[in-house]
Structure formats: C-alpha cells, structure tokens
Design a protein around this motif. Structure first.
Motif, PDB file in Angstrom:
ATOM      1  N   PRO A  33       0.829  -1.205   0.000  1.00 27.15           N
ATOM      2  CA  PRO A  33       0.000   0.000   0.000  1.00 27.15           C
ATOM      3  C   PRO A  33       0.863   1.254   0.000  1.00 27.15           C
ATOM      4  CG  PRO A  33       0.060  -0.947   2.198  1.00 27.15           C
ATOM      5  CD  PRO A  33       0.763  -1.918   1.284  1.00 27.15           C
ATOM      6  N   VAL A  34       0.239   2.357  -0.388  1.00 28.24           N
ATOM      7  CA  VAL A  34       0.945   3.628  -0.459  1.00 28.24           C
ATOM      8  C   VAL A  34       1.259   4.133   0.942  1.00 28.24           C
ATOM      9  CG1 VAL A  34       0.631   6.067  -1.057  1.00 28.24           C
ATOM     10  CG2 VAL A  34       0.029   4.294  -2.700  1.00 28.24           C
ATOM     11  N   GLY A  35       2.460   4.716   1.148  1.00 28.21           N
ATOM     12  CA  GLY A  35       2.832   5.326   2.413  1.00 28.21           C
ATOM     13  C   GLY A  35       2.566   6.813   2.382  1.00 28.21           C
ATOM     14  N   ILE A  36       2.595   7.437   3.544  1.00 31.58           N
ATOM     15  CA  ILE A  36       2.235   8.848   3.661  1.00 31.58           C
ATOM     16  C   ILE A  36       3.187   9.738   2.854  1.00 31.58           C
ATOM     17  CG2 ILE A  36       3.589   9.248   5.758  1.00 31.58           C
ATOM     18  CD1 ILE A  36       1.276  11.035   6.731  1.00 31.58           C
ATOM     19  N   ASP A  37       4.453   9.329   2.688  1.00 26.49           N
ATOM     20  CA  ASP A  37       5.415  10.151   1.951  1.00 26.49           C
ATOM     21  C   ASP A  37       5.285   9.991   0.437  1.00 26.49           C
ATOM     22  OD1 ASP A  37       6.626  11.342   4.185  1.00 26.49           O
ATOM     23  OD2 ASP A  37       7.877   9.570   4.511  1.00 26.49           O
ATOM     24  N   GLN A  38       4.401   9.112  -0.002  1.00 21.91           N
ATOM     25  CA  GLN A  38       4.184   8.920  -1.434  1.00 21.91           C
ATOM     26  C   GLN A  38       2.934   9.656  -1.930  1.00 21.91           C
ATOM     27  OE1 GLN A  38       4.605   4.523  -0.585  1.00 21.91           O
ATOM     28  NE2 GLN A  38       5.395   4.575  -2.679  1.00 21.91           N
ATOM     29  N   VAL A  39       2.308  10.448  -1.064  1.00 28.05           N
ATOM     30  CA  VAL A  39       1.117  11.213  -1.433  1.00 28.05           C
ATOM     31  C   VAL A  39       1.563  12.604  -1.855  1.00 28.05           C
ATOM     32  CG1 VAL A  39      -1.082  12.126  -0.633  1.00 28.05           C
ATOM     33  CG2 VAL A  39      -0.281   9.901   0.199  1.00 28.05           C
ATOM     34  N   HIS A  40       1.180  13.019  -3.067  1.00 23.65           N
ATOM     35  CA  HIS A  40       1.654  14.287  -3.621  1.00 23.65           C
ATOM     36  C   HIS A  40       0.479  15.218  -3.928  1.00 23.65           C
ATOM     37  CE1 HIS A  40       5.578  12.483  -3.779  1.00 23.65           C
ATOM     38  NE2 HIS A  40       5.115  11.493  -4.551  1.00 23.65           N
ATOM     39  N   TRP A  41       0.717  16.515  -3.731  1.00 21.78           N
ATOM     40  CA  TRP A  41      -0.331  17.533  -3.812  1.00 21.78           C
ATOM     41  C   TRP A  41      -0.047  18.540  -4.919  1.00 21.78           C
ATOM     42  CZ3 TRP A  41      -4.642  18.050  -0.523  1.00 21.78           C
ATOM     43  CH2 TRP A  41      -4.731  17.076   0.483  1.00 21.78           C
ATOM     44  N   ASN A  42      -1.144  19.221  -5.345  1.00 29.05           N
ATOM     45  CA  ASN A  42      -1.021  20.371  -6.226  1.00 29.05           C
ATOM     46  C   ASN A  42      -2.008  21.433  -5.741  1.00 29.05           C
ATOM     47  OD1 ASN A  42      -3.647  19.750  -7.303  1.00 29.05           O
ATOM     48  ND2 ASN A  42      -2.680  18.298  -8.729  1.00 29.05           N
ATOM     49  N   ASP A  43      -1.984  22.599  -6.367  1.00 26.71           N
ATOM     50  CA  ASP A  43      -2.812  23.717  -5.900  1.00 26.71           C
ATOM     51  C   ASP A  43      -4.298  23.411  -5.998  1.00 26.71           C
ATOM     52  OD1 ASP A  43      -0.609  25.247  -5.267  1.00 26.71           O
ATOM     53  OD2 ASP A  43      -0.530  26.248  -7.221  1.00 26.71           O
ATOM     54  N   ASP A  44      -4.705  22.709  -7.049  1.00 26.12           N
ATOM     55  CA  ASP A  44      -6.128  22.384  -7.201  1.00 26.12           C
ATOM     56  C   ASP A  44      -6.609  21.494  -6.055  1.00 26.12           C
ATOM     57  OD1 ASP A  44      -8.676  22.203  -8.833  1.00 26.12           O
ATOM     58  OD2 ASP A  44      -8.120  20.074  -8.723  1.00 26.12           O
ATOM     59  N   ALA A  45      -5.784  20.512  -5.680  1.00 27.86           N
ATOM     60  CA  ALA A  45      -6.155  19.613  -4.590  1.00 27.86           C
ATOM     61  C   ALA A  45      -6.250  20.367  -3.268  1.00 27.86           C
ATOM     62  CB  ALA A  45      -5.143  18.481  -4.470  1.00 27.86           C
ATOM     63  N   VAL A  46      -5.340  21.292  -3.036  1.00 27.34           N
ATOM     64  CA  VAL A  46      -5.396  22.091  -1.811  1.00 27.34           C
ATOM     65  C   VAL A  46      -6.694  22.902  -1.778  1.00 27.34           C
ATOM     66  CG1 VAL A  46      -4.300  23.942  -0.495  1.00 27.34           C
ATOM     67  CG2 VAL A  46      -2.891  22.211  -1.616  1.00 27.34           C
ATOM     68  N   GLY A  47      -7.074  23.450  -2.933  1.00 22.31           N
ATOM     69  CA  GLY A  47      -8.333  24.187  -3.001  1.00 22.31           C
ATOM     70  C   GLY A  47      -9.526  23.309  -2.681  1.00 22.31           C
ATOM     71  N   GLN A  48      -9.530  22.067  -3.178  1.00 23.19           N
ATOM     72  CA  GLN A  48     -10.624  21.141  -2.880  1.00 23.19           C
ATOM     73  C   GLN A  48     -10.680  20.808  -1.392  1.00 23.19           C
ATOM     74  OE1 GLN A  48     -11.317  17.711  -5.469  1.00 23.19           O
ATOM     75  NE2 GLN A  48      -9.926  18.612  -6.996  1.00 23.19           N
ATOM     76  N   LEU A  49      -9.513  20.650  -0.779  1.00 21.84           N
ATOM     77  CA  LEU A  49      -9.476  20.356   0.650  1.00 21.84           C
ATOM     78  C   LEU A  49     -10.039  21.520   1.451  1.00 21.84           C
ATOM     79  CD1 LEU A  49      -8.641  18.639   3.072  1.00 21.84           C
ATOM     80  CD2 LEU A  49      -6.331  19.609   2.870  1.00 21.84           C
ATOM     81  N   ARG A  50      -9.612  22.738   1.113  1.00 23.29           N
ATOM     82  CA  ARG A  50     -10.105  23.910   1.840  1.00 23.29           C
ATOM     83  C   ARG A  50     -11.620  24.058   1.678  1.00 23.29           C
ATOM     84  NH1 ARG A  50      -6.011  27.065   3.701  1.00 23.29           N
ATOM     85  NH2 ARG A  50      -3.950  26.858   2.696  1.00 23.29           N
ATOM     86  N   GLU A  51     -12.105  23.815   0.482  1.00 28.03           N
ATOM     87  CA  GLU A  51     -13.549  23.946   0.235  1.00 28.03           C
ATOM     88  C   GLU A  51     -14.331  22.896   1.023  1.00 28.03           C
ATOM     89  OE1 GLU A  51     -16.785  24.116  -3.458  1.00 28.03           O
ATOM     90  OE2 GLU A  51     -14.668  23.699  -3.864  1.00 28.03           O
ATOM     91  N   ALA A  52     -13.823  21.656   1.057  1.00 27.00           N
ATOM     92  CA  ALA A  52     -14.508  20.593   1.807  1.00 27.00           C
ATOM     93  C   ALA A  52     -14.579  20.948   3.289  1.00 27.00           C
ATOM     94  CB  ALA A  52     -13.794  19.266   1.606  1.00 27.00           C
ATOM     95  N   ILE A  53     -13.470  21.417   3.835  1.00 22.50           N
ATOM     96  CA  ILE A  53     -13.441  21.763   5.258  1.00 22.50           C
ATOM     97  C   ILE A  53     -14.335  22.968   5.542  1.00 22.50           C
ATOM     98  CG2 ILE A  53     -11.953  22.626   7.116  1.00 22.50           C
ATOM     99  CD1 ILE A  53      -9.717  20.870   5.973  1.00 22.50           C
ATOM    100  N   GLN A  54     -14.417  23.873   4.592  1.00 21.65           N
ATOM    101  CA  GLN A  54     -15.264  25.053   4.761  1.00 21.65           C
ATOM    102  C   GLN A  54     -16.729  24.664   4.924  1.00 21.65           C
ATOM    103  OE1 GLN A  54     -14.856  27.853   1.556  1.00 21.65           O
ATOM    104  NE2 GLN A  54     -15.959  29.477   2.617  1.00 21.65           N
ATOM    105  N   HIS A  55     -17.122  23.521   4.352  1.00 23.27           N
ATOM    106  CA  HIS A  55     -18.514  23.058   4.416  1.00 23.27           C
ATOM    107  C   HIS A  55     -18.703  21.953   5.461  1.00 23.27           C
ATOM    108  CE1 HIS A  55     -18.408  25.016   0.410  1.00 23.27           C
ATOM    109  NE2 HIS A  55     -19.660  25.341   0.710  1.00 23.27           N
ATOM    110  N   ARG A  56     -17.849  21.912   6.453  1.00 21.93           N
ATOM    111  CA  ARG A  56     -17.929  20.844   7.463  1.00 21.93           C
ATOM    112  C   ARG A  56     -19.158  20.948   8.355  1.00 21.93           C
ATOM    113  NH1 ARG A  56     -14.382  24.706   8.929  1.00 21.93           N
ATOM    114  NH2 ARG A  56     -14.244  25.425  11.099  1.00 21.93           N
TER     115      ARG A  56
END
Length: 481
Positions: A33-56
């Motif tokens: 399985p994938v480890g935590i250090d193999q997960v990679h991000w970009n600006d679009d993904a960060v925006g999706q995370l912020r939006e999801a948390i904003q609607h918590r």
C-alpha cells in the motif's frame, strides 16, 4: 403511543467506504500500500481540501478546527497537507472523537478504511472533494440529521426556547398557546398518544402524561407545568442542533456495511430492532440498565438460547441487595447457596425469566426474559442492573429459533423444565448502541431523552458546551440483572 417511533431509529448503512478495498500500489513494490510520503499535492487539490473543510457544518463539525497546513511542491509541504487531509478524513470516516476514550466500555465494530491509500487515489484522480464527502455515512437518516443541523445551528447567542417560561405555572385545565408545543414534545418522548394532543387545552390526558414524566425525573408528580417540567420538555434551537451533531457523530462511529442479519438495541430509547437479511423483521421494547448501572455499548453476538435458565447472582447484587435478607427470602424466591454463590433455580420467579440469550463478552451482559413485565409499560425503561430485558422474550426466542432452523430443539429444551442450552448454527451479531435522536413515522429526526447524560461527552469532543438539566432517576426496583 407511537409504536413505530423507535422502530426506525437505526438506518441500514449499506455503502462501503471509498478506498477500503481498491488501494493504490507502491511503484517500488506493486503489492504494498501507499505510504504517507508517497502522497503528492497540487494547488487544485489544496483548493478542494479547503472547500470541503469550509462546508464541514453539514457534518456538525463546524465547532472544530481543521487547519490546512503546508504548501504543495516539497516533501515537507506535501506531508503537512496529507496530515491535514487525513485528520478531516478520519473525522468523516470514523468520527471526530474516539468512543473507546469517551466511554469506559465501547466495543461496537467501527470502520477501518485505508485512508492514506484512498487519499492518494483521490488526488491522482483529481476528486479529493468527492472522496472526502463519500467517507461520511450515505444513508437517508444521516442526510436528514445534516439538513436539520444546518437549519437549526445559530451564529450568535443561543436562540430562545421554543416553549417560553412565563413565570406562572400551567395548571391542569388551563388554556394556553404553549400547549401544542408541549404536547408535541410529550408525543415525541412517548408520554402522550398523538390523538390526545388537541388544541390549546391542558387536558386530562396531557396531565397524566406530565405526571409520569415528573415521576421519572424526580419531580413532584402533580401535573403542574412549572420551570422544572419546562426544562425537561423544552429545547432551544441550539439544543436541538447539538443533539443532531451528536447523532451524526455516533453514526460515523459505525460500520457502513453492518451484518445483514443482526440485532440492534438503542439503549437510550430502550428499543430493540431485529434485522433479517437486510430488512427490519421485528421491533420491540426492552428494559436496560438504570443510570447507576448503565448498559455498556457493546458489539457482542448471541451464540445460544438458554431455556429455563438458572441465575447466579453477581457479587455486587448479592452484597448490595440480598445480603441480610435471610433464608426465608431465598426460599421464597427459589434461591439457594451453591459453592459460595446464590443461585436462583429455573421457574416463573427466576429473574432471567424463561429464556436467556447468551452473548460472548467479558462484561456478563446479555439479553433475557423477566418476570417484571410491568416495566415494559414504563416510558423510561432504564430500570435494570445492566442487562437487556426483552418484551415477550419467549416470542422473540421462538422467532430466532425458527429463523435459525432450531425450532424443534428449542421446543424440546423448553419442555424439560430444566436449564437446557440450544446452540445456534451461526452467531447473531448484537450491537448495543446509544442514540438520543431517532426517526419518527414521517422520517424526521425526533429528540429523545439522554438518560445517562452521555451526550455531553460526545458534544464536548465536537466543541459544544455542556447542557445541564434534569436526569432520569434511579428506580431502586427489582434485583434482576
């Protein structure tokens, strides 16, 4: 009473968590399985995370902080973003709090998703927001709780109570505009039949209902609705919102795909639901532990039926409630000393009744019959020493024996008049749960009482203030388990 009010208090959760089975694989080791250090991000993904948390708030998590730390593009930044995402994902997938830490005993099976691999796949697909939303329960009950919470939550000061206290107690026979609101809560709490809730008149049926409620909560049962009675009946919008958030949290603790055949007991509502092959087969009243002897939240299967059970009295009951009563009491109740223990023999006076549903757990908690049938007529049925007494337990045993193909063996066991064990060909999972919001006949959430005060600790984990109020009084009833 609204007999089906609690029957739908448990909703079948049928969707598995995304990412549980189809996990991304490491390029270095295709089987890993994938480890935590193999997960990679970009600006679009960060925006999706912020939006999801904003609607918590849709999940009742808006009083908790889920800071998004880190910037994409570096190992340190990706790692920080991954940790932020996993914290929010875990709150949706398994709950924001750990029930095993919030409660002395909690063994109900919980979801076990591989969140790291699920996150990696969601990021690779560019669907982080969709994946996060899929982690929460997907059933209609959860959606209704979410809708109610969003409608009720306040932005500023606590909204006014729905039933204002005008300072002067409501006397029987009074005509008052608050009566319909009072009647609705009495109906929701099962103290009053819906048909008796009519107009603005404080009628005799309502008076009787209020008296029963007052007695349950240690208030003088005079039928006069003063500030104490109003406190029990009354919930502000903020109180209701808090209850919805707590209910959503408890649903997040549960497996999304529970066994299709199982028994769910709602301890707070004192109600049992029997699910057979994914459909509700039966619902009935139960009596559970009183506030000083709470029934714990367990996941524990029934593995056999016991006909004509004996009861070995636990040391705690023996010392507190039987010690000093003498041989006449023991003889009158068909009890005798055996190897240093008090044992009650089979028969109509046995505290386990005529059937015991043996369960596998170290806490000596099980379902059983009882000779104290009158307790099933109570509204607040937290009256036992911790075990679960089942209404018409013989009928329920007959149903289980028939469904499991051991009906003939069960009948033979019953006919012996002696303690006889009937193993089930397969174990039937039982979940002892605690849910103070149930679903009424119209499918809408209804707030019940919190007999053990357990909502407070869950609410605190979600960032809510404690709500003080009257608690159910210990009954001091029979000596049964």
């Amino acid at each position: 009473m609204r007999r089906s009010l609690i029957a739908h208090s448990f909703v079948a959760l049928t969707l598995m968590l995304a990412g549980c089975d189809d996990r991304p694989q490491s390029p270095e080791r295709p089987d890993a399985p994938v480890g935590i250090d193999q997960v990679h991000w970009n600006d679009d993904a960060v925006g999706q995370l912020r939006e999801a948390i904003q609607h918590r708030a849709a999940h009742g998590l808006d009083r908790m902080s889920f800071a998004v730390d880190g910037q994409p593009g570096s190992p340190e930044g990706d790692r920080a973003l991954t940790q932020s995402a996993l914290r929010y994902a875990s709150a949706l997938a398994r709950g924001a709090g750990d029930p095993a830490k919030l409660h002395e005993i909690y063994t109900v099976p919980r979801p076990k998703p591989d969140l790291v691999s699920g996150l990696a796949r969601a990021l690779a697909d560019g669907k982080l927001g969709e994946w996060l939303e899929s982690l929460a329960p997907q059933d209609e009950g959860y959606r209704r709780l979410s809708k109610a919470y969003l409608a009720l939550r306040g932005e500023g000061e606590t909204p006014a109570a729905a039933i204002p206290d005008k300072g002067k107690p409501l006397e029987p026979g009074a005509n008052d505009a608050r009566i319909p609101a009072i009647a609705r809560q009495l109906v929701a709490s099962d103290y009053l039949d819906r048909a008796a809730a009519q107009g603005n008149l404080y009628n005799p049926a309502m008076v009787a209902a209020v008296k029963r409620m007052q007695a349950d909560y240690g208030i003088k049962p005079d039928g006069v609705i003063g500030s104490d009675a109003l406190e029990i009946l009354n919930l502000s919008d903020a109180d209701r919102a808090r209850a919805m958030a707590v209910a959503m949290e408890r649903l997040r603790w549960l497996d999304r795909a529970p066994p299709q055949t199982r028994i769910d007991v709602n301890i707070a509502a004192s109600r049992l639901a029997y699910w057979r092959d994914g459909k509700m087969a039966d619902s009935r009243k139960v009596v559970v532990g009183e506030p000083e002897n709470e029934t714990p939240q367990l996941g524990s299967p029934i593995y056999r039926l016991v006909a004509n059970p004996t009861w070995t009295v636990p040391r705690s009951i023996q010392s507190k409630e039987i010690a000093g009563k003498g041989s006449a009491y023991l003889q009158r109740n068909n009890m005798a000393w055996k190897d240093g223990w008090i044992v009650q023999q089979p028969g109509p006076k046995n505290s386990l009744g005529l059937v015991k549903f043996d369960m596998k757990n170290e806490h000596q908690i099980y379902l059983h019959d009882t000779p104290a049938k009158q307790l099933f007529q109570e509204v607040q049925r937290q009256r036992s020493h911790g075990c679960v007494r089942v209404d018409d337990a013989l009928g329920f045993a007959e149903m289980l024996a028939r469904d499991e193909g051991v009906l003939d063996a069960w009948h033979r066991a019953r006919a012996t008049g002696k303690e006889t064990f009937v193993p089930l060909p397969r174990e039937i999972p039982v979940r002892l749960l605690y849910q103070t919001v149930v679903f009424g006949e119209d499918g809408e959430p209804v707030i019940r009482s919190d007999p053990y005060g357990w909502d407070d600790r869950v609410a605190a984990a979600l960032g809510f203030a404690s709500r003080q109020g009257h608690r159910l009084q210990t009954s001091g009833g029979d000596v049964g388990p």
